[in-house]
Design a protein around this motif. Structure first.
Motif, PDB file in Angstrom:
ATOM      1  N   GLN A  19     -95.598  31.714  46.257  1.00  0.00           N
ATOM      2  CA  GLN A  19     -95.240  32.379  47.527  1.00  0.00           C
ATOM      3  C   GLN A  19     -96.487  32.677  48.360  1.00  0.00           C
ATOM      4  O   GLN A  19     -96.458  32.639  49.580  1.00  0.00           O
ATOM      5  CB  GLN A  19     -94.526  33.716  47.232  1.00  0.00           C
ATOM      6  CG  GLN A  19     -93.182  33.551  46.564  1.00  0.00           C
ATOM      7  CD  GLN A  19     -92.662  34.880  46.033  1.00  0.00           C
ATOM      8  OE1 GLN A  19     -93.388  35.677  45.459  1.00  0.00           O
ATOM      9  NE2 GLN A  19     -91.383  35.120  46.248  1.00  0.00           N
ATOM     10  N   GLN A  20     -97.579  33.059  47.667  1.00  0.00           N
ATOM     11  CA  GLN A  20     -98.820  33.441  48.348  1.00  0.00           C
ATOM     12  C   GLN A  20     -99.974  32.833  47.536  1.00  0.00           C
ATOM     13  O   GLN A  20    -100.423  33.426  46.539  1.00  0.00           O
ATOM     14  CB  GLN A  20     -98.904  34.981  48.424  1.00  0.00           C
ATOM     15  CG  GLN A  20    -100.189  35.595  48.912  1.00  0.00           C
ATOM     16  CD  GLN A  20    -100.853  34.945  50.123  1.00  0.00           C
ATOM     17  OE1 GLN A  20    -101.619  33.995  49.967  1.00  0.00           O
ATOM     18  NE2 GLN A  20    -100.571  35.467  51.307  1.00  0.00           N
ATOM     19  N   PHE A 224    -100.841  42.429  49.231  1.00  0.00           N
ATOM     20  CA  PHE A 224     -99.848  41.402  48.885  1.00  0.00           C
ATOM     21  C   PHE A 224     -98.697  41.943  48.040  1.00  0.00           C
ATOM     22  O   PHE A 224     -97.625  41.349  48.014  1.00  0.00           O
ATOM     23  CB  PHE A 224    -100.526  40.249  48.147  1.00  0.00           C
ATOM     24  CG  PHE A 224    -101.420  39.392  49.016  1.00  0.00           C
ATOM     25  CD1 PHE A 224    -101.350  39.443  50.406  1.00  0.00           C
ATOM     26  CD2 PHE A 224    -102.327  38.506  48.441  1.00  0.00           C
ATOM     27  CE1 PHE A 224    -102.166  38.644  51.212  1.00  0.00           C
ATOM     28  CE2 PHE A 224    -103.135  37.694  49.224  1.00  0.00           C
ATOM     29  CZ  PHE A 224    -103.054  37.763  50.608  1.00  0.00           C
ATOM     30  N   ILE A 228     -96.829  39.765  52.166  1.00  0.00           N
ATOM     31  CA  ILE A 228     -97.726  38.606  52.018  1.00  0.00           C
ATOM     32  C   ILE A 228     -98.077  37.960  53.370  1.00  0.00           C
ATOM     33  O   ILE A 228     -98.827  37.008  53.416  1.00  0.00           O
ATOM     34  CB  ILE A 228     -97.114  37.539  51.071  1.00  0.00           C
ATOM     35  CG1 ILE A 228     -95.748  37.068  51.580  1.00  0.00           C
ATOM     36  CG2 ILE A 228     -97.013  38.083  49.651  1.00  0.00           C
ATOM     37  CD1 ILE A 228     -95.141  35.918  50.745  1.00  0.00           C
ATOM     38  N   TYR A 229     -97.511  38.494  54.454  1.00  0.00           N
ATOM     39  CA  TYR A 229     -97.704  37.868  55.779  1.00  0.00           C
ATOM     40  C   TYR A 229     -98.704  38.629  56.651  1.00  0.00           C
ATOM     41  O   TYR A 229     -98.842  39.848  56.544  1.00  0.00           O
ATOM     42  CB  TYR A 229     -96.358  37.812  56.522  1.00  0.00           C
ATOM     43  CG  TYR A 229     -95.358  36.902  55.826  1.00  0.00           C
ATOM     44  CD1 TYR A 229     -95.481  35.525  55.925  1.00  0.00           C
ATOM     45  CD2 TYR A 229     -94.332  37.440  55.046  1.00  0.00           C
ATOM     46  CE1 TYR A 229     -94.577  34.685  55.271  1.00  0.00           C
ATOM     47  CE2 TYR A 229     -93.430  36.607  54.396  1.00  0.00           C
ATOM     48  CZ  TYR A 229     -93.568  35.228  54.509  1.00  0.00           C
ATOM     49  OH  TYR A 229     -92.691  34.403  53.865  1.00  0.00           O
ATOM     50  N   TYR A 230     -99.342  37.894  57.547  1.00  0.00           N
ATOM     51  CA  TYR A 230    -100.141  38.562  58.582  1.00  0.00           C
ATOM     52  C   TYR A 230     -99.279  38.773  59.834  1.00  0.00           C
ATOM     53  O   TYR A 230     -99.250  39.858  60.402  1.00  0.00           O
ATOM     54  CB  TYR A 230    -101.402  37.741  58.916  1.00  0.00           C
ATOM     55  CG  TYR A 230    -102.369  38.592  59.706  1.00  0.00           C
ATOM     56  CD1 TYR A 230    -103.154  39.553  59.075  1.00  0.00           C
ATOM     57  CD2 TYR A 230    -102.437  38.481  61.092  1.00  0.00           C
ATOM     58  CE1 TYR A 230    -103.992  40.381  59.799  1.00  0.00           C
ATOM     59  CE2 TYR A 230    -103.285  39.312  61.817  1.00  0.00           C
ATOM     60  CZ  TYR A 230    -104.057  40.253  61.171  1.00  0.00           C
ATOM     61  OH  TYR A 230    -104.881  41.090  61.889  1.00  0.00           O
ATOM     62  N   LEU A 235     -98.650  33.371  56.645  1.00  0.00           N
ATOM     63  CA  LEU A 235     -99.196  34.058  55.457  1.00  0.00           C
ATOM     64  C   LEU A 235    -100.558  34.678  55.776  1.00  0.00           C
ATOM     65  O   LEU A 235    -101.358  34.080  56.511  1.00  0.00           O
ATOM     66  CB  LEU A 235     -99.351  33.068  54.308  1.00  0.00           C
ATOM     67  CG  LEU A 235     -98.068  32.587  53.636  1.00  0.00           C
ATOM     68  CD1 LEU A 235     -98.382  31.471  52.646  1.00  0.00           C
ATOM     69  CD2 LEU A 235     -97.339  33.730  52.942  1.00  0.00           C
TER      70      LEU A 235
END
Ligand code: KMH
Ligand code: ZN
Length: 271
Positions: A19-20, A224, A228-230, A235
């Motif tokens: 996912q990350q 995270f 997990i996103y900016y 991501l």
């Protein structure tokens, strides 16, 4: 207003590398990420350990390795999880407390957690609190639902938890309290005067709730484990990138960021 304490929740128990891809999972990766977050302005790292296959573990040995590796790099406060993963036993979950870290989390009630149940019976909450008190570990009270504040205050009445209490409002977990501004305000109004608090907004709630905390005099957790996103669909590059954003916003709003030693002072932690 107190300087802002930023906690970086680096890994968690649920997020995967698929996912990350930049999720830190080995002790070296976790220590490197902790150091990058320290340089960016975090004063606490919330740590979850993973085994060699990348699965969540509450192993004393793995937490020991992580703690030593972080401490070799910087003086950030190391805060192991006692929440672990939903399927860990209470005995497994308590193991990192035996390392006598400066802080550890203490979840104060049971809630749904996605499709799982995060179990925290009164018996085990008290056991965890008692052991942390015996070892001089400062608990961060994890609050996923409003009633968990009352459970923590009962620990105070029973002499198992010292005041002022430090709370972490974890808001936006599917199955538990949502991460709206109204929910955060309700939590903040429900804790005794003199308490300290931080907020961990899950997913898209992370940044808006962090901004509220900066303005209200609370503290902030990002990383995270929670998000997990900016930006939506983009991501984040690293945990440190999420910390850097909070430092920038806080400075723009006129609130200084605490060093680890200043965070110790605010939280009443004696090294
Ligand atoms: N992973 C969650 C089931 C904590 O770290 O203290 C529990 C959790 C709370 O993350
Ligand atoms: Zn955690």
């Amino acid at each position: 207003m107190q300087k802002l304490i930023i906690t970086a929740a680096l890994t968690g128990a649920e997020v995967t590398k698929s996912q990350q891809p930049n999720l830190p999972v080995t002790p070296d990766e976790i220590a490197e990420a902790a150091y990058a977050c320290y340089q960016a302005g975090a004063s606490i790292v919330h740590v979850h350990a993973r085994d060699k296959e990348g699965n969540p573990t509450q192993s004393y040995e793995v937490y020991k390795e992580i703690k030593e590796k972080i401490e070799a790099k910087c003086n950030i406060i190391v805060q192991p999880s006692t929440g672990g993963a939903t399927w860990h036993t209470p005995e497994e979950r308590l193991q990192p407390v035996e390392l006598r870290p400066e802080m550890a989390t203490l979840s104060c009630g049971t809630c749904n957690f996605g499709s799982d149940v995060f179990m925290n019976s009164e018996e085990y909450i008290e056991k965890f609190a008692k052991r942390m008190k015996e070892l001089g570990v400062k608990p961060e009270i994890e609050v996923f639902e409003r009633g968990m504040i009352e459970n923590a205050l009962r620990l105070v009445k029973k002499g198992l938890l010292d005041t002022p209490v430090h709370f972490d409002f974890v808001l936006g977990v599917p199955g538990a309290c949502p991460g709206t501004p109204e929910d955060l305000m309700h939590m903040v109004r429900s804790i005794p005067p003199g308490s300290t608090w931080t907020v961990a907004g899950i997913g898209r709630a992370e940044t808006p709730l962090a901004v509220m905390a900066i303005i209200l005099g609370g503290h902030v957790r990002v990383g995270f484990e929670d998000n997990i996103y900016y930006h939506k669909g983009v991501l984040a590059e690293s945990n440190a990138q999420l910390v850097e954003r909070i430092v920038r916003i806080s400075k723009e709003l006129g609130r200084e960021v605490a060093t680890p030693d200043e965070a110790r002072e605010i939280l009443g932690i004696r090294r």
